[in-house]
Design an enzyme around this catalytic site. Structure first.
Site, PDB file in Angstrom:
ATOM      1  N   ASN A 144     -57.608  70.975  -8.454  1.00 52.80           N
ATOM      2  CA  ASN A 144     -58.021  71.629  -9.685  1.00 52.80           C
ATOM      3  C   ASN A 144     -59.079  72.697  -9.438  1.00 52.80           C
ATOM      4  OD1 ASN A 144     -58.740  72.360 -12.254  1.00 52.80           O
ATOM      5  ND2 ASN A 144     -58.800  70.294 -13.053  1.00 52.80           N
ATOM      6  N   ASP A 145     -60.303  72.278  -9.222  1.00 55.52           N
ATOM      7  CA  ASP A 145     -61.397  73.247  -9.150  1.00 55.52           C
ATOM      8  C   ASP A 145     -61.218  74.262  -8.029  1.00 55.52           C
ATOM      9  OD1 ASP A 145     -62.636  72.075 -11.289  1.00 55.52           O
ATOM     10  OD2 ASP A 145     -63.745  70.667 -10.043  1.00 55.52           O
ATOM     11  N   VAL A 146     -60.590  73.829  -6.923  1.00 51.65           N
ATOM     12  CA  VAL A 146     -60.449  74.759  -5.794  1.00 51.65           C
ATOM     13  C   VAL A 146     -59.413  75.837  -6.072  1.00 51.65           C
ATOM     14  CG1 VAL A 146     -61.192  73.062  -4.096  1.00 51.65           C
ATOM     15  CG2 VAL A 146     -58.761  73.295  -4.625  1.00 51.65           C
ATOM     16  N   THR A 147     -58.728  75.750  -7.239  1.00 43.87           N
ATOM     17  CA  THR A 147     -57.742  76.774  -7.595  1.00 43.87           C
ATOM     18  C   THR A 147     -58.190  77.589  -8.799  1.00 43.87           C
ATOM     19  OG1 THR A 147     -56.584  75.326  -9.153  1.00 43.87           O
ATOM     20  CG2 THR A 147     -55.881  75.246  -6.855  1.00 43.87           C
ATOM     21  N   SER A 168     -65.480  68.885 -11.765  1.00 39.71           N
ATOM     22  CA  SER A 168     -66.656  69.645 -12.179  1.00 39.71           C
ATOM     23  C   SER A 168     -66.712  69.762 -13.694  1.00 39.71           C
ATOM     24  CB  SER A 168     -66.625  71.029 -11.556  1.00 39.71           C
ATOM     25  OG  SER A 168     -65.553  71.758 -12.104  1.00 39.71           O
TER      26      SER A 168
END
Lengths: 461, 99
Positions: free
Chosen positions: A386-389, A427
């Site tokens: 999720n957050d890394v994209t 996050s």
């Protein structure tokens, strides 16, 4: 030079070669065999130490330790590696602390200031690493809630406690024979380890595991100073360097400082910012698909990039993913995996899981290598990341994750996301990727989705 | 504890630290998990210090503490090497058959 010293020198050389060989998967196993050989030489050499008068406790410990090590090494599943590593940090730190306590117990009356300082530092750092790593393991294993636990004035309490510990350590250096000071430091350090990890959420664990790895190395080196054992000083320094490099890399990959990770309580603070931010965005509906509908996209695709994240580990989808990818490959579709440095719960977590599912490591690409390829990819398949994209890291200056290096998934021609629900990632930030024109979401357990797709694709073929 | 810390030991620590930095910076992210498992196993070298303390018959307290320390370090050494090997065994190039 005595025989024992020659043994230690030889094993130090073998350890260094072992780590050097770890720089390539081709030679890594050979390197570890060298290191193992070095370890055996060091242990056997030590058994001939003239100071040893009884072997009762030594043999007992060796046998018990070997027996206890088997369940957590032979049979532990790869998905549980992060907590397994955290546990062994705890074990190493405990051993160093106990030896520090034993040495203080024995020599407290005759200690000079320098040795008192060394023992004090060892016990302080060792104890906080011990309880801290236990907390990390418990959080990763789900015994404790993975979310950060915070309360008002937490940083103040922690910093005060830490200052108190340092003050007491200074006092111990000035008055080495004062038993109360020493045992208070021990107690406070054990407590501090717990407090330190309490406010840290599971998504930040890659950093925290690496930090405790560094502390463990440092403690081991201090123990080497205490016992004037050079092999421990060398390995401690190597281990410490490894931990510090990993924590630096992890922090860089999250665009945060180590202090921010330890004091920031990330998930908590961002959860509140997200609420005022997401208001407008949620009006745009996301497009969702079933696994069967998604297959139609793959029929025409030539190149696919898979982006795995912690969700893949959580739903154990890596085997199903590999089956699906095998089907794609058999149709001459080019498939690559894009690995973000902090995907998962520890450094390199995704690589290990995919390797377990028999994905060749030549298919795994690091962020910097794969990012230029996203614009040419027909499909980016996001599995539980999720957050890394989140393109907000690149575009939205006000976003809490702005500046964090991400995988440029949004630039692919089509984006498919396997996701359990619309819940934001760890996050707590809304991911704009899901609202894009070319993004479709497949709501289900990732493992179920991928199994269905693997099966369905076979049918179509 | 009878030993006095020499300046050469501090040199040793700092130089080994630099060497560690240089070596570990070259390790690809692909192998970061096995690296952690490996350094775990290697830092189980605390075993040698624990063995010496456990073998000195000073008192039951120190013997017991050192016994636990020997046990913990042995777990790290044996367990660490086994699990590192298990992980490394899984990394395969394309085209090779499953074992």
């Amino acid at each position: 030079m005595s025989i024992i010293q020659s043994c230690y020198l030889l094993s130090a050389v073998l350890f260094i070669l072992g780590i050097k060989f770890l720089s390539s998967p081709e030679t890594a196993r050979r390197g570890m065999h060298l290191a193992l050989f070095g370890m055996i030489i060091a242990i056997v050499g030590t058994l001939f130490n003239a100071e040893i008068v009884t072997y009762f406790w030594i043999i007992g410990g060796l046998v018990l330790g070997t027996l206890l090590s088997l369940p957590i090494s032979l049979w532990v599943p790869m998905t549980k590696i992060p907590q397994r590593i955290a546990l062994s940090h705890a074990g190493g730190a405990l051993a160093a602390s106990l030896i520090g306590i034993a040495e203080y117990y024995r020599y407290s009356a005759s200690l000079d200031s320098m040795n008192a300082g060394i023992i004090g530092a060892e016990v302080l750092l060792g104890s906080l690493t011990f309880t801290g790593s236990l907390m990390v393991a418990a959080k990763l294993h789900g015994i404790l809630p993975a979310r950060p636990i915070t309360y008002k004035g937490q940083n103040f309490v922690n910093l005060t406690l830490f200052a108190l510990m340092l003050g007491l350590l200074l006092y111990l250096i000035l008055n080495p024979a004062l038993n109360t000071t020493f045992y208070t430091i021990l107690g406070l350090s054990l407590l501090f380890g717990v407090f330190l990890v309490t406010p840290i959420g599971a998504a930040d664990m890659p950093v925290v595991i690496a930090i405790f790895n560094a502390y463990g190395g440092l403690v081991s080196a201090i123990m080497g100073f205490m016992l004037a054992n050079r092999i421990q000083i060398i390995t401690g320094a190597l281990d410490g360097a490894s931990g510090f490099i990993l924590s630096m890399l992890m922090c860089k990959a999250m665009n945060r400082s180590i202090g921010n990770v330890l004091l920031g309580a990330f998930g908590k603070t961002e959860a509140s910012t997200q609420n005022n931010q997401a208001g407008g965005a949620q009006d745009v509906p996301v497009k969702s698909l079933t696994a069967e509908e998604a297959l139609a996209f793959f029929e025409q695709a030539k190149s696919v990039i898979v982006v795995p994240g912690y969700g893949m580990a959580a739903s154990q989808a890596h085997h199903a993913l590999r089956e699906f990818v095998d089907k794609l490959k058999s149709k001459n579709i080019n498939v690559k995996y894009a690995i973000h440095p902090v995907a998962g719960r520890m450094p390199g977590h995704m690589n290990v899981l995919l390797a377990e599912a028999n994905v060749p490591y030549t298919d795994l690409y690091d962020m910097d290598d794969i990012n230029p390829e996203f614009p040419h990819a027909d499909i980016a398949l996001v599995v539980g990341a999720n957050d890394v994209t989140n393109p907000a890291a690149r575009l939205v200056k006000s976003s809490p994750i702005y500046g964090m290096p991400i995988l440029d998934v949004d630039k692919a021609k089509k984006v498919l996301v396997c996701k359990r629900s619309m819940n934001p990632g760890f996050s707590g930030i809304e991911n704009d990727l899901y609202l894009q024109e070319n993004t479709w979401l497949i709501f289900d357990d990732a493992k179920a989705t991928l199994s269905k797709m693997a099966y369905g694709f076979k049918g179509g073929w | 504890m009878t030993n006095v810390l020499g300046i050469s030991d501090v040199y040793l620590f700092i130089l080994a630290g630099f060497l560690g930095f240089q070596l570990i910076l070259r390790i690809p992210p692909l192998l970061h998990t096995p690296l952690m498992a490996a350094t775990n196993a290697i830092s189980g070298i605390a075993l040698v210090g624990s063995i010496v303390i456990a073998g000195q018959n000073y008192s039951l307290v120190t013997n017991l503490l050192a016994f636990i320390a020997v046990t913990c370090s042995t777990i790290n050494v044996v367990g660490g090497f086994i699990i590192t090997d298990r992980i490394l065994k899984m990394f395969k190039k394309e085209g090779k058959k499953k074992p």
